[in-house]
Design an enzyme around this catalytic site. Structure first.
Site, mmCIF file in Angstrom:
data_model
loop_
_atom_site.group_PDB
_atom_site.id
_atom_site.type_symbol
_atom_site.label_atom_id
_atom_site.label_comp_id
_atom_site.label_asym_id
_atom_site.label_seq_id
_atom_site.Cartn_x
_atom_site.Cartn_y
_atom_site.Cartn_z
ATOM 1 N N PRO A 195 134.101 -30.647 80.199
ATOM 2 C CA PRO A 195 132.476 -30.605 81.132
ATOM 3 C C PRO A 195 132.138 -32.354 80.998
ATOM 4 O O PRO A 195 131.634 -31.990 79.909
ATOM 5 C CB PRO A 195 131.710 -29.302 81.078
ATOM 6 N N GLY B 222 126.471 -32.584 77.890
ATOM 7 C CA GLY B 222 126.254 -32.952 76.014
ATOM 8 C C GLY B 222 127.193 -32.963 75.598
ATOM 9 O O GLY B 222 127.558 -33.074 73.951
ATOM 10 N N GLY C 165 130.105 -34.961 74.841
ATOM 11 C CA GLY C 165 130.650 -36.968 75.430
ATOM 12 C C GLY C 165 131.690 -36.970 75.943
ATOM 13 O O GLY C 165 132.319 -37.679 75.788
ATOM 14 N N ASP D 199 127.966 -40.302 69.898
ATOM 15 C CA ASP D 199 129.240 -39.681 71.007
ATOM 16 C C ASP D 199 130.210 -40.760 70.164
ATOM 17 O O ASP D 199 131.554 -40.551 70.490
ATOM 18 C CB ASP D 199 128.940 -39.617 71.611
HETATM 19 O O1 PMV Z 1 121.343 -33.537 75.211
HETATM 20 P P1 PMV Z 1 122.561 -34.181 73.781
HETATM 21 O O2 PMV Z 1 123.130 -32.867 74.250
HETATM 22 O O3 PMV Z 1 122.880 -35.002 74.006
HETATM 23 O O4 PMV Z 1 121.371 -33.773 72.957
HETATM 24 C C1 PMV Z 1 120.269 -34.338 72.682
HETATM 25 C C2 PMV Z 1 119.886 -34.134 71.217
HETATM 26 C C3 PMV Z 1 117.990 -34.809 71.122
HETATM 27 O O5 PMV Z 1 118.110 -34.793 70.590
HETATM 28 C C4 PMV Z 1 117.698 -33.276 72.224
HETATM 29 C C5 PMV Z 1 117.818 -36.151 71.715
HETATM 30 C C6 PMV Z 1 118.265 -37.471 71.246
HETATM 31 O O6 PMV Z 1 118.214 -38.677 72.376
HETATM 32 O O7 PMV Z 1 118.404 -36.954 70.010
#
Ligand code: PMV
Length: 324
Positions: free
Chosen positions: A98, A102, A104, A149
């Site tokens: 998806p 978040g 990747g 990632d």
């Molecule tokens: O939005 P995601 O799933 O890529 O995660 C963000 C992770 C945080 O720690 C909240 C922000 C960061 O930049 O590390």
């Protein structure tokens, strides 16, 4: 004729989100149930390199790629690294990860493309090289990516990450399973990150303590994964979730999903990523995966992915990764 193929997994943050912004460690792991795939076929003489993004129903030649196209950027970087001018190839790209959630997706698509091109060129792309090339694409499109990632996705291993330090890859002692549920609520990471900053500015001692507690959970989780004791992750996930609740980055829907997963037999559960929406994760077994996934859907999840973590040796992901 098919000349090459490449695949790359998605990723999820397992522990340490938000505290990682304040110098504490975080853990992210590859998820193989969703993946990006790329394939290179020979094209007609003089056709140039054609890129077809199947999911987007979008097809163009590299020479006429739309300005700033991320697939074309990945292709350009890979060709330069491989020492190739654009050959008469047809590159098709398809991903089940998806987007913008978040998991990747961008890094995985870049990695799959680069692996497929290297395979077609009969060359080897070591994970370190692939990770660095994917990072270059991430820099173009995400400004200041953390490097998590590309590292997780290129190595297909868990990554221990501390801001300002090179991400460390480490092995999984014993595979485990996760259910990943999407709350269906859109939430901008920069908003929750900003709110945590306000909280930290108002109550620095309280927030520093929350970050320290999360940091300790991350260390314990890394040890449990590396030593092949994934069952220990469940209580650590529960504890990490409670600290994120105290930090103010959960929401009723995420809490409902976490509670539903635990009631249905998950070993533990927590939100994953920025919070206030987006995804949550639950530790499941072969037996509990079905009931937990069903409970998550009943509790409002719009998508549930059940995925093994740490099962290697399947599919073309490994084509250019010797030594595994
Ligand atoms: O939005 P995601 O799933 O890529 O995660 C963000 C992770 C945080 O720690 C909240 C922000 C960061 O930049 O590390």
């Amino acid at each position: 004729m098919i000349l090459g193929a490449g695949q790359a997994p998605g990723k999820v943050i397992l522990f340490g989100e938000h505290a990682v912004v304040y110098g504490r460690p975080a853990l992210a792991v590859p998820i193989s149930q969703v993946a990006a795939n790329a394939q290179v076929e020979s094209g007609a003489p003089g056709s140039g390199l054609i890129i077809e993004a199947i999911d987007l129903a979008h097809c163009f030649t590299l020479a006429q790629a739309p300005d700033g196209d991320p697939l074309a950027a990945a292709v350009h970087l890979a060709l330069a690294h491989l020492g190739l001018e654009a050959p008469d190839w047809r590159l098709t790209v398809h991903s089940t990860i998806p987007i913008a959630s978040g998991l990747g997706s961008g890094a995985a698509v870049s990695a799959a493309i680069m692996r497929a091109l290297a395979h077609a060129a009969g060359q080897e792309l070591l994970p370190e090289t692939l990770s660095a090339l994917v990072y270059e694409v991430e820099v173009l499109y995400h400004g200041t990516p953390s490097g998590v990632d590309n590292t997780v996705i290129a190595h297909g291993r868990p990554v221990y990450f501390v801001r300002g330090h090179a991400p460390q890859v480490f092995p999984i002692g014993r595979p485990f399973r996760l259910a990943i549920a999407d709350s269906g609520i859109g939430s901008l990471t920069k908003v929750t990150v900003g709110d945590v900053r306000l909280g930290w500015q108002r109550s620095p001692e309280r927030f520093e303590k929350l970050f320290d507690d999360i940091g300790q959970i991350v260390e314990a989780a890394r040890a449990a994964i590396a030593s092949g004791e994934p069952d220990r992750l469940g209580p650590l996930m529960d504890a990490n979730h409670e600290l994120l609740v105290e930090m103010g980055v959960s929401c009723p829907q995420l809490d409902r999903l976490v509670a539903a997963a635990r009631s249905a037999g998950a070993g533990g559960a927590k939100l994953s990523g920025g919070g206030r929406g987006g995804n949550m994760i639950a530790l499941v077994s072969a037996e509990t995966a079905g009931p937990v996934a069903e409970a998550l859907r009943e509790a409002g999840a719009v998508r549930v992915i059940v995925t093994p973590v740490g099962e290697y040796g399947r599919g073309p992901t490994l084509i250019h990764q010797p030594g595994r």
